[in-house]
Design a protein around this motif. Sequence first.
Motif, PDB file in Angstrom:
ATOM      1  N   VAL A 213       3.804  36.371 -17.192  1.00  0.00           N
ATOM      2  CA  VAL A 213       3.517  35.059 -16.600  1.00  0.00           C
ATOM      3  C   VAL A 213       3.418  33.996 -17.690  1.00  0.00           C
ATOM      4  N   ASP A 214       2.749  34.333 -18.802  1.00  0.00           N
ATOM      5  CA  ASP A 214       2.612  33.383 -19.912  1.00  0.00           C
ATOM      6  C   ASP A 214       3.974  33.051 -20.518  1.00  0.00           C
TER       7      ASP A 214
ATOM      8  N   GLN B 225       9.533  27.861 -18.743  1.00  0.00           N
ATOM      9  CA  GLN B 225       9.656  26.805 -17.736  1.00  0.00           C
ATOM     10  C   GLN B 225       9.369  25.428 -18.326  1.00  0.00           C
ATOM     11  N   ASP B 226       8.441  25.373 -19.282  1.00  0.00           N
ATOM     12  CA  ASP B 226       8.115  24.101 -19.925  1.00  0.00           C
ATOM     13  C   ASP B 226       9.328  23.566 -20.680  1.00  0.00           C
ATOM     14  N   MET B 227      10.032  24.439 -21.390  1.00  0.00           N
ATOM     15  CA  MET B 227      11.234  24.019 -22.111  1.00  0.00           C
ATOM     16  C   MET B 227      12.377  23.703 -21.149  1.00  0.00           C
ATOM     17  N   LEU B 228      12.489  24.482 -20.068  1.00  0.00           N
ATOM     18  CA  LEU B 228      13.510  24.221 -19.047  1.00  0.00           C
ATOM     19  C   LEU B 228      13.360  22.808 -18.497  1.00  0.00           C
ATOM     20  N   TYR B 229      12.114  22.446 -18.203  1.00  0.00           N
ATOM     21  CA  TYR B 229      11.816  21.131 -17.638  1.00  0.00           C
ATOM     22  C   TYR B 229      12.094  20.019 -18.646  1.00  0.00           C
ATOM     23  N   ALA B 230      11.705  20.254 -19.885  1.00  0.00           N
ATOM     24  CA  ALA B 230      11.888  19.233 -20.930  1.00  0.00           C
ATOM     25  C   ALA B 230      13.360  19.049 -21.287  1.00  0.00           C
TER      26      ALA B 230
ATOM     27  N   ALA C 224       4.501  38.650  -4.520  1.00  0.00           N
ATOM     28  CA  ALA C 224       5.261  38.602  -5.767  1.00  0.00           C
ATOM     29  C   ALA C 224       5.415  37.163  -6.239  1.00  0.00           C
ATOM     30  N   ILE C 225       5.754  36.273  -5.320  1.00  0.00           N
ATOM     31  CA  ILE C 225       5.914  34.859  -5.668  1.00  0.00           C
ATOM     32  C   ILE C 225       4.587  34.292  -6.175  1.00  0.00           C
TER      33      ILE C 225
ATOM     34  N   GLY D 127       1.512  30.906 -13.258  1.00  0.00           N
ATOM     35  CA  GLY D 127       1.251  30.107 -14.446  1.00  0.00           C
ATOM     36  C   GLY D 127       2.186  28.940 -14.673  1.00  0.00           C
ATOM     37  N   VAL D 128       3.149  28.736 -13.770  1.00  0.00           N
ATOM     38  CA  VAL D 128       4.109  27.656 -14.003  1.00  0.00           C
ATOM     39  C   VAL D 128       3.558  26.314 -13.550  1.00  0.00           C
ATOM     40  N   ASN D 129       4.064  25.266 -14.159  1.00  0.00           N
ATOM     41  CA  ASN D 129       3.671  23.905 -13.797  1.00  0.00           C
ATOM     42  C   ASN D 129       4.301  23.539 -12.452  1.00  0.00           C
ATOM     43  N   PRO D 130       3.510  23.182 -11.452  1.00  0.00           N
ATOM     44  CA  PRO D 130       4.058  22.838 -10.132  1.00  0.00           C
ATOM     45  C   PRO D 130       5.128  21.760 -10.177  1.00  0.00           C
TER      46      PRO D 130
END
Length: 292
Positions: free
Chosen positions: A47-48, A54-59, A80-81, A87-90
Amino acid sequence: MEKRIEKLLSRYRVEGGKFRLKDFDPADTGGLDLKKEEAAALLKQGVDALSAHQDMLYAQDRWSVLCIFQAMDAAGKDGAIKHVFSGVNPQGCHVVSFKAPTSTELDHDFLWRHVIALPSRGQIGIHNRSWYEEVLVARVHPTILEHQKLPPRLVGKKIWEERLEDIAAFERYLGRQGTVVLKFFLHVSPEEQKRRFLSRIEEPEKNWKFSAADVQERRHWDAYQDAYERAIRATATKEAPWYVVPADRKWFTRLVVAAAIGRAMEGLGLHYPQVTEAQRAALAQAREDLGP
């Protein structure tokens, strides 16, 4: 560790060729025998890692990732979801649960409602059920086609093969536009499904999860298994693979899903946007303007 993860994922990843659902054991745990605390710690690592990707994907704002979840009832899609994406940013995540189509949706082609729900660049999209329902539940219950307003001459004997061909072509198109498609079939056994249904009936706090319609659908178990096998076989590719994930052990299901998504995102070369010389100069000027 990297090799161990890849070996584990390759056990469940389907990218084409011969495929038989009976070759996959719903109770398999990949040789892992973990205590509850150990499984939770491993999942947290996944999750971490997913949160960092995800943070880099978004940026970076170039790629998007679409995770499709399909399963028989009570296989654990919602859980599962909930756990994998905890831990992802909504802001960088978009979840859609697809139910029976509305009248407006029935006035369009079967992909339409899914297309408008696709993740934008920089986002992870999560589809709880998907366009595959049109070759699963609609195939098991062909009367559904009668409500889709298709011209009669287009509803022939090859309609399921045609739809699978369209789905495969559409997923190929998405890949060419920068959307990574990952498909998860949570493979639960009929025995474990029965146990979970009984749990929903016998435990008051779970009563809300139970639907008598689920038991009715259980009577079509073999037809659904055949439909899933045909759909996976026809649409599994290296670019848009299926993961047939054992679902009798929820802790293991979640570990495999988290690892598969993490591994796919690792391969995208994600990074934070690089600062140009002009931007560095502007940052330096801003620091000076702020004063000591």
